[in-house]
Design a protein around this motif. Structure first.
Motif, mmCIF file in Angstrom:
data_model
loop_
_atom_site.group_PDB
_atom_site.id
_atom_site.type_symbol
_atom_site.label_atom_id
_atom_site.label_comp_id
_atom_site.label_asym_id
_atom_site.label_seq_id
_atom_site.Cartn_x
_atom_site.Cartn_y
_atom_site.Cartn_z
ATOM 1 N N GLU A 1 49.406 44.563 43.017
ATOM 2 C CA GLU A 1 49.571 43.040 42.207
ATOM 3 C C GLU A 1 50.928 42.608 42.869
ATOM 4 N N ALA A 2 51.362 43.266 43.485
ATOM 5 C CA ALA A 2 52.687 42.562 43.964
ATOM 6 C C ALA A 2 52.118 42.218 45.832
ATOM 7 N N ALA A 3 51.763 42.714 46.225
ATOM 8 C CA ALA A 3 51.147 42.375 47.566
ATOM 9 C C ALA A 3 49.894 41.239 47.111
ATOM 10 N N ARG A 4 48.939 41.599 46.391
ATOM 11 C CA ARG A 4 48.032 40.160 46.167
ATOM 12 C C ARG A 4 48.640 38.857 45.246
ATOM 13 N N MET A 5 49.914 39.001 44.984
ATOM 14 C CA MET A 5 49.999 37.776 44.227
ATOM 15 C C MET A 5 50.897 37.294 45.976
#
Length: 683
Positions: free
Chosen positions: A157-161
């Motif tokens: 999710e961090a990478a998606r952001m």
């Protein structure tokens, strides 16, 4: 005195943490009738928070006739900066019930609090607020979202952001690289490190320390050395940056370049306790004990405090390497220093005694402890289980519950493993049933694997397979390996073939699976199939971890590898082993297990080669030094599972010489006495 004058004074007090002067300014402000001024009150909150007096900051906040977003955010930041992330989130929740709307700094602070607490649900809700209010696209908020997800172990999710951000700054890149490094995904961290430089971003000390950590977890000495060279070329003051220099020391230690680590360490301008500890552990892991202990002495004499973390780490490495003498020295030292009373340190000493085979000393220390936590009990239960003293482990588990300490998942695993090693089927099944009905703890595959092992030992292989297929969890490689070991022990070739072939599909790069299946075929006389499996291992270039054994004689550690010919007394060792083998053949009918040697150990197909196994070489050295006359119990330690031939040899030797051998292998302790082993020949 004008109004801006007080604002300037409060900001100065806030910046320099001048609490007494700030209180005086507060008193003057009140006397002059500015008590209700919004801006001055906000500055007072900020000043008191920065000075660490949150009670006074809260009083100012509570008395304010009017509050704006700055008021709420200043107090939230104060709680967060003073280590109370929960209070900060409570304030954010209360703010949501007021008419004041959050700004980017309020949201950023709340996201940081959620990350510190690891509360993903709160973090996701705040992320939702950011998305709806379009603050998600603001840089400071986007960075905080990345940080929150990474701290909650949601790196995807961090990478998606990160990928969705329209603009990134150095903090964005650093947060994402740190997230991947923390997750031990070194490849992605290094990829981002390269990409950020291609985008023109200049790395800082935080970038370098995170990237070097990624190199450490990958064992990427080439990339790490390149980064070190780049720091030198740029003239980057890394020796003045303790985090970067410490990361370099850690990299070189993890990659077995302790000499290089020492060179960096010696040049660090401001050494910290972490760098000291890393290098000491590096020397210890390479069995360079004089350097390790000398460096530890220097640390003790330095200005740094030897805290509980350092002590636990050092005792831990002595435990893992079974360094009895050094472990006892460290225990003696912990008694003399304040941090030695930390329960984490005492638990480490307990673990050290258990892993060094000194169960009586562990028990004595355990009984002396004024305070015990769940880890203390678990260490003892694990230790007794590894020693095959299952009934004692079960007694402790029951005593622990009577004492009011609730077992956790690890404790249940410890007692189930103890039942497994001692063949306590009824007790093991009862504990698994108790765990399954526990509302607080979810059973893991490893818990079921203990019962599979128990049933397998008893020859109830079909029951064991049924349990795997019926359990409410997806089986992993480990539980199938447990069943395969049972098939080998009881000669169930058909089921062994099914399970073995399944393992080769699931975990085809692990040479252990091939060796286990090959051995099952060999035991049954299916030489063609056994040879095919072994050829497959060669073709794929798979290699087993090298066998290594060590023994402590006169406070000196001697290490042997399979086939080792480097010890200065190697000729004498071989001769003494030949002599005792001859006596064993004549007096007790000892015969080499050549069958197992063919398949347990790569390419060792002759009787002569069996004499080169590391545990036998270690025993040979003990015999040369007259250890059997001086020692009541001879202790040998091995990094892998002891092979069948060596197991048979040590059993026979214990009977011939009338001495106890205590051997710790990767699975458990084996106590060899009068021709028998505590494992019951099942390990």
């Amino acid at each position: 005195m004008c109004y801006p004058f007080f604002i300037g004074l409060l900001k100065k007090c806030s910046k320099n943490r001048l609490l007494n002067q700030g209180k005086q300014v507060h008193g003057v402000v009140e006397k002059l009738g500015f008590r209700g001024d919004l801006v001055l009150n906000n500055d007072l909150i900020d000043m008191y928070a920065k000075c660490g007096t949150l009670d006074l900051a809260g009083l100012v906040f509570d008395k304010m006739p009017e509050r704006n977003v700055v008021s709420w955010t200043a107090l939230m930041c104060g709680h967060l900066q003073n280590g109370d992330a929960k209070a900060s989130l409570v304030l954010f929740s209360n703010m949501g019930r007021s008419a004041v709307k959050p700004n980017e700094f309020t949201l950023s602070t709340s996201l940081k609090s959620s990350g510190i607490l690891g509360i993903i649900e709160n973090g996701m809700q705040i992320h939702g607020v950011c998305a709806k209010s379009n603050f998600e696209r603001v840089l400071v908020v986007g960075n905080s979202i990345i940080d929150m997800y990474s701290k909650c172990d949601r790196v995807s999710e961090a990478a998606r952001m990160f990928n969705a951000m329209p603009v990134r700054n150095l903090i964005s890149w650093n947060s994402m690289i740190a997230a991947y490094s923390h997750e031990r995904n070194g490849e992605e961290a290094l990829t981002l490190f390269r990409q950020m430089q291609e985008k023109g971003e200049v790395p800082d000390d935080y970038t370098y320390s995170s990237t070097l950590k990624a190199c450490s977890c990958l064992g990427a000495i080439g990339e790490g050395t390149q980064i070190h060279a780049s720091l030198l070329r740029q003239g980057f003051p890394y020796l003045a940056q303790s985090t970067v220099a410490g990361a370099l020391v850690d990299l070189y230690v993890k990659c077995s370049r302790v000499g290089k680590a020492r060179k960096v360490f010696d040049r660090i301008e401001q050494k910290n306790v972490i760098s000291w500890t890393t290098l000491i552990l590096g020397y210890a892991e390479e069995y360079n004990l004089p350097e390790a202990m000398d460096l530890f002495q220097q640390l003790r004499e330095s200005r740094h405090k030897v805290d509980g973390f350092v002590l636990s780490s050092l005792v831990g490495v002595f435990a893992d390497l079974a360094l009895v003498h050094q472990g006892k020295q460290m225990h003696a030292y912990t008694i003399k220093v304040p941090y030695g009373l930390d329960i984490s340190v005492v638990n480490s000493v307990l673990d050290m005694y258990m892993k060094c085979g000194l169960t009586d000393q562990a028990d004595a220390l355990f009984r002396e402890m004024r305070v015990r936590n769940v880890v203390s009990w678990t260490v003892m239960i694990t230790g007794y289980g590894k020693h095959g003293i299952g009934k004692k482990a079960v007694e402790l588990f029951n005593e622990m519950k009577v004492d009011g300490i609730e077992p956790d998942s690890v404790t249940y695993l410890a007692v189930l493993t103890a039942c497994s090693h001692s063949g306590l089927i009824k007790e093991g099944q009862q504990y698994l049933s108790s765990l399954c009905s526990n509302q607080q703890i979810k059973p893991q595959v490893e818990h079921y694997a203990c019962i599979v092992d128990l049933l397998g030992r008893a020859g109830r292989i079909k029951e064991a397979k049924d349990l795997i297929e019926k359990m409410p969890l997806k089986p992993n490689v480990g539980i199938w390996q447990t069943l395969l070991s049972a098939c080998r022990k009881h000669g169930d070739v058909e089921m062994g073939k099914q399970v073995g072939e399944m393992l080769l599909r699931l975990d085809g790069k692990n040479p252990v699976n091939y060796v286990m299946l090959s051995n099952i075929y060999a035991d049954a006389g299916h030489w063609k199939e056994s040879e095919q499996i072994r050829e497959s291992v060669k073709r794929k270039g798979l290699k087993k971890e090298a066998g290594r054994s060590w023994v402590e004689i006169d406070k000196e550690i001697h290490i042997f590898y399979n086939g080792d010919g480097n010890h200065p007394l190697i000729e004498k060792i071989h001769q003494v082993l030949k002599d005792v083998e001859k006596r064993m053949k004549e007096e007790i009918g000892y015969v080499h297990n050549v069958n197992f040697a063919l398949h347990d150990v790569e390419e060792e197909s002759k009787v002569e080669s069996l004499r080169f196994h590391s545990e036998k070489l270690a025993i040979g050295l003990v015999l040369i030094h007259g250890g059997v006359k001086r020692e009541r119990v001879v202790q040998i330690f091995k990094n892998l599972r002891v092979c069948v031939d060596c197991h048979t040899f040590i059993k026979g030797l214990s009977k011939l010489l009338k001495i106890v051998f205590l051997v710790r292998d990767a699975n458990r302790f084996h106590r060899f006495e009068n021709g028998l082993c505590s494992c019951g020949d099942y390990w």
